[in-house]
Write a protein that holds these residues in place. Sequence first.
Motif, PDB file in Angstrom:
ATOM      1  N   GLU A 163       7.834   5.841   6.598  1.00  0.00           N
ATOM      2  CA  GLU A 163       7.351   7.119   6.102  1.00  0.00           C
ATOM      3  C   GLU A 163       8.653   7.915   5.680  1.00  0.00           C
ATOM      4  O   GLU A 163       9.721   7.965   6.079  1.00  0.00           O
ATOM      5  N   THR A 176       3.692   7.509   2.856  1.00  0.00           N
ATOM      6  CA  THR A 176       3.561   6.464   3.820  1.00  0.00           C
ATOM      7  C   THR A 176       3.568   5.018   2.736  1.00  0.00           C
ATOM      8  O   THR A 176       2.968   5.031   1.809  1.00  0.00           O
ATOM      9  N   GLU A 205       0.680  -1.160  -0.139  1.00  0.00           N
ATOM     10  CA  GLU A 205      -0.082  -0.003  -0.088  1.00  0.00           C
ATOM     11  C   GLU A 205       0.808   1.220  -0.016  1.00  0.00           C
ATOM     12  O   GLU A 205       1.960   1.370   0.615  1.00  0.00           O
ATOM     13  N   ARG A 206       0.356   2.224  -0.885  1.00  0.00           N
ATOM     14  CA  ARG A 206       1.220   3.624  -0.725  1.00  0.00           C
ATOM     15  C   ARG A 206      -0.006   4.680  -0.599  1.00  0.00           C
ATOM     16  O   ARG A 206      -1.019   4.557  -1.113  1.00  0.00           O
ATOM     17  N   SER A 207       0.283   5.725   0.406  1.00  0.00           N
ATOM     18  CA  SER A 207      -0.647   6.607   0.589  1.00  0.00           C
ATOM     19  C   SER A 207      -0.537   7.604  -0.579  1.00  0.00           C
ATOM     20  O   SER A 207      -0.101   7.474  -1.561  1.00  0.00           O
ATOM     21  N   ASP A 208      -1.876   8.225  -0.623  1.00  0.00           N
ATOM     22  CA  ASP A 208      -2.359   9.061  -1.818  1.00  0.00           C
ATOM     23  C   ASP A 208      -0.889  10.084  -1.978  1.00  0.00           C
ATOM     24  O   ASP A 208      -0.510  10.292  -3.445  1.00  0.00           O
ATOM     25  N   ASP A 209      -0.352  10.701  -1.079  1.00  0.00           N
ATOM     26  CA  ASP A 209       0.759  11.500  -1.254  1.00  0.00           C
ATOM     27  C   ASP A 209       2.098  10.886  -1.444  1.00  0.00           C
ATOM     28  O   ASP A 209       3.204  11.492  -1.576  1.00  0.00           O
ATOM     29  N   THR A 261       3.579   0.892   2.899  1.00  0.00           N
ATOM     30  CA  THR A 261       3.093  -0.265   3.892  1.00  0.00           C
ATOM     31  C   THR A 261       3.739  -1.574   3.067  1.00  0.00           C
ATOM     32  O   THR A 261       3.532  -1.819   1.964  1.00  0.00           O
TER      33      THR A 261
END
Lengths: 170, 134
Positions: free
Chosen positions: B131, B108, B101-105, B110
Amino acid sequence: MEDTTNATDSLARFYDDMRSRVGQRHRRHLGVVSRVMILRYAIAIGETNPIHFDEGAAKAAGFAGLVAPPNLLAGIAEWNGGLAESELTPDGTVRMDGTADLRVMGAGEDMELLQSVIAGADIYDDELIESVDLKQGRSGPIVFVTTLHEFSGADGSVLNRNRRTILARV
Amino acid sequence: MTVILSPGEPLPDVVMVPTALQLFRYSAVTWNAHRIHYDREWAAHEGHEGLVVHSHLHAANALRVLTQGLGSEWRICKVAYRIIRSAVVGDTLTAQAELIERSDDGRTLTFTLREVNQDGAACLEGSAIVEARH
């Protein structure tokens, strides 16, 4: 390990003793994370990143000093002198009386790494035994002990918050 | 800070073949006197096939996939792992991390963590969140 009756009694003793400690909190001053400790730990685990070996490289990368590898605080078994050999159990560990014949191993850990650990940090550990569970494994009963360790610096800020589980079996 | 990885893709593996010398040095620096790590006869007495790799050394091996694969611009924030199977000196322990998983920005990430032995059997399984530092 041949006398499994005694070992089973030991496991029951260990379980009862650890259960009696659930909820107890202990604060200990562990000591300073030294430059040499970081160098040796990094070499022992096979790290190659210069932030663990070269203070200049660490500062160039934006750290205040030499950086400890992520699980150094978790990995140190004894921060001070420890016990004399005659006071250790035959397997070399520190254990309550009457449980020397158990086999004990690390089973896993949940770590929150809140801040990088820099050489010179003076570390305190707040330890809390959170749970003790008896489960049936493939080869017999196993006791799982989960302990919270909050490692903080001298200013009180938490560096690592780790939940460590060890298992003990006959 | 840019990570050219998409969910489902791995970082480069890290391979460790633990030696007796390595386990001795890890025991020494951590002041861990447990004999299963440096006394072959005692390890056999407890039913192990050789000198036993420390659980925290398994974890350090798994975390090297992140620290070496991502570099110092990233900080490991959370790690959870379980030791599935013990390993001994001479085993080939391959640590793997896969972005899940990659955060929208994009700041971050996972990962799943896994360490397998030479037979492909899992020794460690877990996950980690990293992060961007800046």
